[in-house]
Scaffold this active site. Structure first.
Site, mmCIF file in Angstrom:
data_model
loop_
_atom_site.group_PDB
_atom_site.id
_atom_site.type_symbol
_atom_site.label_atom_id
_atom_site.label_comp_id
_atom_site.label_asym_id
_atom_site.label_seq_id
_atom_site.Cartn_x
_atom_site.Cartn_y
_atom_site.Cartn_z
ATOM 1 N N SER A 115 70.088 -1.916 -11.281
ATOM 2 C CA SER A 115 70.903 -0.735 -11.550
ATOM 3 C C SER A 115 70.025 0.455 -11.950
ATOM 4 C CB SER A 115 71.947 -1.074 -12.618
ATOM 5 O OG SER A 115 72.971 -0.113 -12.647
ATOM 6 N N ASP A 240 79.952 -5.816 -5.538
ATOM 7 C CA ASP A 240 79.521 -4.899 -6.600
ATOM 8 C C ASP A 240 80.546 -3.772 -6.765
ATOM 9 O OD1 ASP A 240 78.184 -3.046 -8.256
ATOM 10 O OD2 ASP A 240 76.229 -3.655 -7.487
ATOM 11 N N GLY A 267 78.663 -9.775 -8.037
ATOM 12 C CA GLY A 267 78.919 -8.414 -8.465
ATOM 13 C C GLY A 267 77.638 -7.617 -8.650
ATOM 14 N N HIS A 268 77.522 -6.985 -9.820
ATOM 15 C CA HIS A 268 76.442 -6.029 -10.080
ATOM 16 C C HIS A 268 75.218 -6.673 -10.719
ATOM 17 C CE1 HIS A 268 74.880 -2.011 -10.509
ATOM 18 N NE2 HIS A 268 74.844 -2.051 -11.821
ATOM 19 N N TRP A 269 75.273 -7.982 -10.972
ATOM 20 C CA TRP A 269 74.239 -8.629 -11.784
ATOM 21 C C TRP A 269 73.657 -9.824 -11.041
ATOM 22 C CZ3 TRP A 269 75.182 -10.271 -17.593
ATOM 23 C CH2 TRP A 269 74.189 -9.677 -18.387
#
Length: 288
Positions: A115, A240, A267-269
């Site tokens: 990120s 994500d 997702g985002h991780w």
């Protein structure tokens, strides 16, 4: 391959002073592993984020594979000094990282960024190309808009709301869209994150002040990505909800030596949700 060792946050915790724009900042980092090649892990911008919190499922694999692993708490997060950033947050992080590496006597390093950490790694590669070995970028890197999802995204809205109103309820709302499978966000994990977040209210307040001073903390590097010649592995979660997958495609389209891997049910991780596969993939990439 070195012997398997379990590395802890407390045993690897260190500090260094770095001068940024005439101000001395105390920067916290974790330093473990004894390899000749340095691998720097850069965390995201969520409230309560730290190098260790973001990458604790990856440290052992990387250090035991023979790398010197350095996890930096960017200014405004973790145990590092707080700061109000009125310019580019990622360029600030890049300059601070350069100062940390200078102090540690490290001329060149591989960078792994999630990120904001991915965006900061790109900023570092643009400013200090000779100091970059390989890049691994997850869920960040360009700062540009999505072509398919309205910006700011659902996740970014929840992140900013949490900074302004740091409650357990708002934390749960953010973390439940942070990963694909919300059931993995245990009460223990949420409580630890809440304590990290509320333990440094100065970080929360200064992040809000930074956004007020400059809403575009993360500039669009899209027009400069072709300058990055370092080998890069771009890893994205198909699901994500913070930084959509098409943003990751911009990295691969524009960086001449970039490869892409997309994790389904992610997702985002990615480094946390699919830790074992992620660790193997990154190590294979670094050994090429």
């Amino acid at each position: 391959m070195t012997d398997t060792v379990i590395h802890t946050e407390s045993a690897t915790s260190k500090y260094v002073n770095v001068v940024e724009d005439g101000t001395e900042l105390r920067v916290h980092y974790n330093d473990t592993g004894t390899g000749n090649e340095a691998l720097v892990l850069l965390h995201g911008s969520g409230p309560g984020a730290t190098g260790w919190a973001n990458f604790h499922r990856n440290v052992d694999a990387f250090a035991n594979a023979g790398y010197r692993v350095i996890l930096v708490d960017c200014p405004g997060w973790g145990k590092s000094d707080s700061i109000v950033c009125t310019g580019s947050r990622s360029d600030l992080n890049a300059r601070v990282l350069a100062g940390v590496l200078d102090t540690l006597g490290i001329g060149r390093a591989h960078l792994v960024g999630n990120s904001m950490g991915g965006h900061s790694a790109v900023a570092f590669a643009l400013s200090y190309p000779e100091r970059v070995g390989k890049l691994v970028l997850m869920g960040g890197g360009t700062g540009g808009p999505s072509q398919f999802v309205p910006m700011p995204t659902e996740g970014i809205k929840l992140l900013q709301a949490l900074y302004r109103d740091p409650t357990l309820e708002n934390l749960k709302k953010m973390l439940n869209v942070f990963v694909y499978d919300a059931s993995t966000m245990t009460e223990e994990l949420m409580q630890t994150r809440l304590e990290n977040m509320l333990g440094r209210r100065d970080h929360l307040e200064n992040f809000v002040k930074s956004l007020t001073a400059n809403p575009k903390q993360f500039p669009d590097y899209g027009h400069r990505l072709s300058e990055i010649k370092a080998p890069a592995l771009v890893i994205w979660g198909r699901d994500d909800r913070f930084v959509p997958m098409d943003v990751g495609l911009r990295l691969v389209w524009n960086m001449p030596n970039a490869d892409l891997h997309v994790f389904g049910r992610c997702g985002h991780w990615a480094q946390w949700e699919h830790a074992e596969r992620f660790n193997r993939m990154v190590l294979e990439f670094l050994r090429r």
